[in-house]
Design a protein around this motif. Structure first.
Motif, PDB file in Angstrom:
ATOM      1  N   SER A 136      -3.445   6.863  -8.873  1.00 60.03           N
ATOM      2  CA  SER A 136      -2.508   5.852  -8.381  1.00 60.03           C
ATOM      3  C   SER A 136      -2.099   4.967  -9.556  1.00 60.03           C
ATOM      4  O   SER A 136      -2.959   4.369 -10.210  1.00 60.03           O
ATOM      5  CB  SER A 136      -3.213   5.034  -7.291  1.00 60.03           C
ATOM      6  N   LYS A 162       0.716   9.165  -7.813  1.00 60.98           N
ATOM      7  CA  LYS A 162       1.242   8.175  -6.855  1.00 60.98           C
ATOM      8  C   LYS A 162       1.740   6.987  -7.654  1.00 60.98           C
ATOM      9  O   LYS A 162       1.038   6.499  -8.536  1.00 60.98           O
ATOM     10  CB  LYS A 162       0.108   7.764  -5.910  1.00 60.98           C
ATOM     11  N   LYS A 164       3.472   3.079  -7.399  1.00 60.56           N
ATOM     12  CA  LYS A 164       3.702   1.942  -6.514  1.00 60.56           C
ATOM     13  C   LYS A 164       5.166   1.532  -6.617  1.00 60.56           C
ATOM     14  O   LYS A 164       5.735   1.525  -7.716  1.00 60.56           O
ATOM     15  CB  LYS A 164       2.804   0.777  -6.940  1.00 60.56           C
ATOM     16  N   ASP A 189       4.007   4.502  -2.944  1.00 60.88           N
ATOM     17  CA  ASP A 189       3.306   3.603  -2.016  1.00 60.88           C
ATOM     18  C   ASP A 189       3.958   2.226  -2.115  1.00 60.88           C
ATOM     19  O   ASP A 189       4.030   1.640  -3.202  1.00 60.88           O
ATOM     20  CB  ASP A 189       1.814   3.517  -2.406  1.00 60.88           C
ATOM     21  N   ASN A 191       3.100  -0.503  -0.024  1.00 62.01           N
ATOM     22  CA  ASN A 191       2.242  -1.590   0.471  1.00 62.01           C
ATOM     23  C   ASN A 191       3.019  -2.587   1.336  1.00 62.01           C
ATOM     24  O   ASN A 191       2.946  -3.804   1.130  1.00 62.01           O
ATOM     25  CB  ASN A 191       1.534  -2.318  -0.675  1.00 62.01           C
ATOM     26  N   ASP A 239      -1.226   3.693   5.766  1.00 63.42           N
ATOM     27  CA  ASP A 239      -2.460   3.181   5.154  1.00 63.42           C
ATOM     28  C   ASP A 239      -2.832   1.912   5.939  1.00 63.42           C
ATOM     29  O   ASP A 239      -3.580   1.970   6.930  1.00 63.42           O
ATOM     30  CB  ASP A 239      -2.186   2.910   3.658  1.00 63.42           C
ATOM     31  N   LYS A 263      -9.173   5.081   4.545  1.00 64.87           N
ATOM     32  CA  LYS A 263     -10.044   4.229   3.732  1.00 64.87           C
ATOM     33  C   LYS A 263     -11.189   3.845   4.644  1.00 64.87           C
ATOM     34  O   LYS A 263     -10.971   3.237   5.706  1.00 64.87           O
ATOM     35  CB  LYS A 263      -9.300   2.988   3.229  1.00 64.87           C
ATOM     36  N   GLY A 291      -7.952   4.685  -2.000  1.00 70.05           N
ATOM     37  CA  GLY A 291      -8.908   4.001  -2.866  1.00 70.05           C
ATOM     38  C   GLY A 291      -8.687   2.512  -2.823  1.00 70.05           C
ATOM     39  O   GLY A 291      -7.592   2.045  -2.486  1.00 70.05           O
ATOM     40  N   MET A 292      -9.715   1.742  -3.145  1.00 76.68           N
ATOM     41  CA  MET A 292      -9.614   0.286  -3.221  1.00 76.68           C
ATOM     42  C   MET A 292     -10.178  -0.192  -4.558  1.00 76.68           C
ATOM     43  O   MET A 292     -10.840  -1.215  -4.617  1.00 76.68           O
ATOM     44  CB  MET A 292     -10.375  -0.353  -2.053  1.00 76.68           C
ATOM     45  N   LEU A 293      -9.934   0.587  -5.617  1.00 70.87           N
ATOM     46  CA  LEU A 293     -10.453   0.240  -6.949  1.00 70.87           C
ATOM     47  C   LEU A 293     -11.970   0.053  -6.865  1.00 70.87           C
ATOM     48  O   LEU A 293     -12.514  -0.932  -7.383  1.00 70.87           O
ATOM     49  CB  LEU A 293      -9.778  -1.030  -7.484  1.00 70.87           C
ATOM     50  N   TYR A 323     -10.988   3.158 -14.196  1.00 68.34           N
ATOM     51  CA  TYR A 323     -11.098   1.777 -13.718  1.00 68.34           C
ATOM     52  C   TYR A 323     -12.005   0.905 -14.584  1.00 68.34           C
ATOM     53  O   TYR A 323     -11.737  -0.262 -14.781  1.00 68.34           O
ATOM     54  CB  TYR A 323     -11.664   1.739 -12.285  1.00 68.34           C
TER      55      TYR A 323
HETATM   56  O1  LIG Z   1      -7.066   4.105  -7.374  1.00 68.57           O
HETATM   57  C1  LIG Z   1      -7.295   3.500  -6.327  1.00 68.57           C
HETATM   58  O2  LIG Z   1      -8.438   3.094  -6.015  1.00 68.57           O
HETATM   59  C2  LIG Z   1      -6.151   3.255  -5.402  1.00 68.57           C
HETATM   60  C3  LIG Z   1      -5.513   1.994  -5.752  1.00 68.57           C
HETATM   61  C4  LIG Z   1      -4.533   1.588  -4.689  1.00 68.57           C
HETATM   62  O3  LIG Z   1      -3.530   2.255  -4.567  1.00 68.57           O
HETATM   63  C5  LIG Z   1      -4.836   0.446  -3.892  1.00 68.57           C
HETATM   64  C6  LIG Z   1      -5.896  -0.370  -4.186  1.00 68.57           C
HETATM   65  C7  LIG Z   1      -6.110  -1.593  -3.527  1.00 68.57           C
HETATM   66  C8  LIG Z   1      -5.194  -2.034  -2.576  1.00 68.57           C
HETATM   67  C9  LIG Z   1      -3.910  -1.352  -2.411  1.00 68.57           C
HETATM   68  O4  LIG Z   1      -2.951  -1.908  -3.270  1.00 68.57           O
HETATM   69  C10 LIG Z   1      -4.028   0.120  -2.752  1.00 68.57           C
HETATM   70  C11 LIG Z   1      -3.389   1.070  -1.807  1.00 68.57           C
HETATM   71  O5  LIG Z   1      -2.514   0.644  -1.084  1.00 68.57           O
HETATM   72  O6  LIG Z   1      -3.753   2.248  -1.678  1.00 68.57           O
END
Ligand SMILES: O=C(O)CCC(=O)C1=CC=C[C@@H](O)[C@@H]1C(=O)O
Ligand SMILES: [Mg+2]
Length: 375
Positions: A136, A162, A164, A189, A191, A239, A263, A291-293, A323
């Motif tokens: 991402s 992916k 943003k 994505d 958001n 999502d 998630k 993912g959420m980092l 990361y």
């Molecule tokens: O690489 C990753 O962990 C995915 C990162 C990512 O896209 C996101 C992480 C945290 C919040 C969101 O913005 C988001 C998402 O929407 O998937």
């Protein structure tokens, strides 16, 4: 299962590079690691994936700590668990706070798998030995920077890219990426950055053969997404809108999405995640793991759930090094040609590195369960 103690640790780690979405920029990550120990001294591990700010959803690190300490841990102290599936039922009268619930439930799942000498993936019913992953890429300062990041992701072997998007950083940016990389698996994505007023503009994305557009409209919507999906050829992936099995059922019934992003934290834990998986599979709706980092601990949980059969699209579980300067597990998560091998060792299959964790811990609290004083 006999739980003897729960340990909460609040950590902060710098990201190797800032991550920008339509919601804002993350430069570091604050999160809670949960350790749950049984009477034999075996520990189960999980992390809360909530952000420090309530922008992705309503939860924060502080609210998660509060909900765990004041409401969820006391339930675990009072009740006897036979199976991790009991946890979501015991937590169900507490509304939302899904990431707090999932963190405790996830540690119990890991503990259960270890007690039963099986991997978390097989405890969940996983069937895949390896999983495909993508990467991402956040919003960049310039299109050239983005093209460079896409190039890097591809040369690292990721199976899909992916990017943003947000108003002002969308159609023309995607056009540039497509021009440079005409046939790569590509998705976007948003958001929740758009509304139905943007329907004509969003429909222009159809010309780029995207795998999907993730969460274009409001975080709490499944109605307008159905209207948009009827207008667009590009599959919509939800999502933020999917918090539960019920949300997934309604989205599928309305035709709000053709793909669902899972998630574990967003849906309140692995038990609910499995139910959503089964529902999507029975309706032919493919899934992938978002993912959420996460640190390596959350990443390990994502790998385990992705081993289930209906996770047919590459997820966002990139390598630890995407990361972190140094992850808090050994070994770190590595990706080879876009593939992660699902660990076969017991539980999450990675070892939390307590020494490394200590260097990034801001706060720690232990809750002991003395069952002799229970009424
Ligand atoms: O690489 C990753 O962990 C995915 C990162 C990512 O896209 C996101 C992480 C945290 C919040 C969101 O913005 C988001 C998402 O929407 O998937
Ligand atoms: Mg998303």
């Amino acid at each position: 299962m006999k739980i003897e103690r729960v340990i909460l640790r609040r950590l902060r780690m710098d990201l190797v590079r800032p991550f920008t979405t339509s919601l804002g920029t993350e430069r570091d990550r604050e999160f809670i690691v949960v350790e749950i120990q049984n009477d034999a001294g075996i520990s189960g591990w999980a992390e809360s994936v909530t952000c420090a700010d309530p922008y992705y959803n309503e939860e924060t690190v502080k609210t998660n700590w509060h909900i765990m300490e004041e409401f969820l841990i006391p339930i675990l102290q009072r009740e006897q668990l036979e199976h991790p599936d009991d946890v979501s039922r015991l937590f169900s009268h507490i509304r939302r706070n899904n990431m707090a619930k999932a963190a405790l439930e996830g540690a119990i799942w890991d503990l259960y798998a270890k007690e039963n000498k099986m991997s978390l993936a097989s405890a969940l019913g996983g069937v895949k030995k390896e999983i495909e992953v993508g990467v991402s890429i956040g919003i960049q300062d310039s299109t050239d920077d983005l093209l460079g990041k896409v190039e890097q992701g591809l040369s690292d072997g990721y199976r899909r890219i992916k990017i943003k998007i947000k108003p002002g950083w969308d159609v023309e940016v995607v056009r540039s990426v497509r021009k440079e990389f005409p046939s790569i698996p590509l998705m976007v994505d948003a958001n929740s950055a758009y509304t139905l007023k943007d329907i004509d503009h969003l429909a222009r994305l159809d010309e780029f053969s995207l795998m999907m557009i993730e969460q274009p409209l409001a975080h709490d919507d499944v109605i307008d997404h159905a209207t948009l999906q009827a207008r667009m050829q590009t599959p919509i992936c939800l999502d933020e809108s999917i918090h539960s099995l019920e949300d997934a059922r309604k989205a599928i019934q309305l035709g709000s999405a053709k793909i669902i992003n899972m998630k574990i934290g967003r849906v309140g834990g692995l038990t609910e995640a499995k139910k959503i998986h089964d529902l999507c599979e029975s309706h032919g709706v493919p899934m992938w793991c978002g993912g959420m980092l996460e640190s390596g601990i959350g990443r390990a949980h994502n790998i385990a759930i992705t081993s289930l059969s209906n996770f047919t699209l590459p997820g966002d579980t990139a390598a630890s090094s995407n990361y972190w300067f140094a992850d808090i597990i050994t070994p770190e998560v590595t990706v080879n040609k876009g593939i992660i091998r699902v660990p076969e060792d017991v539980g999450i299959g990675y070892h939390p590195d307590l020494k490394k964790m200590k260097t990034v811990t801001l706060e720690e609290k232990e809750f002991t369960f003395d069952r002799t004083f229970q009424i």
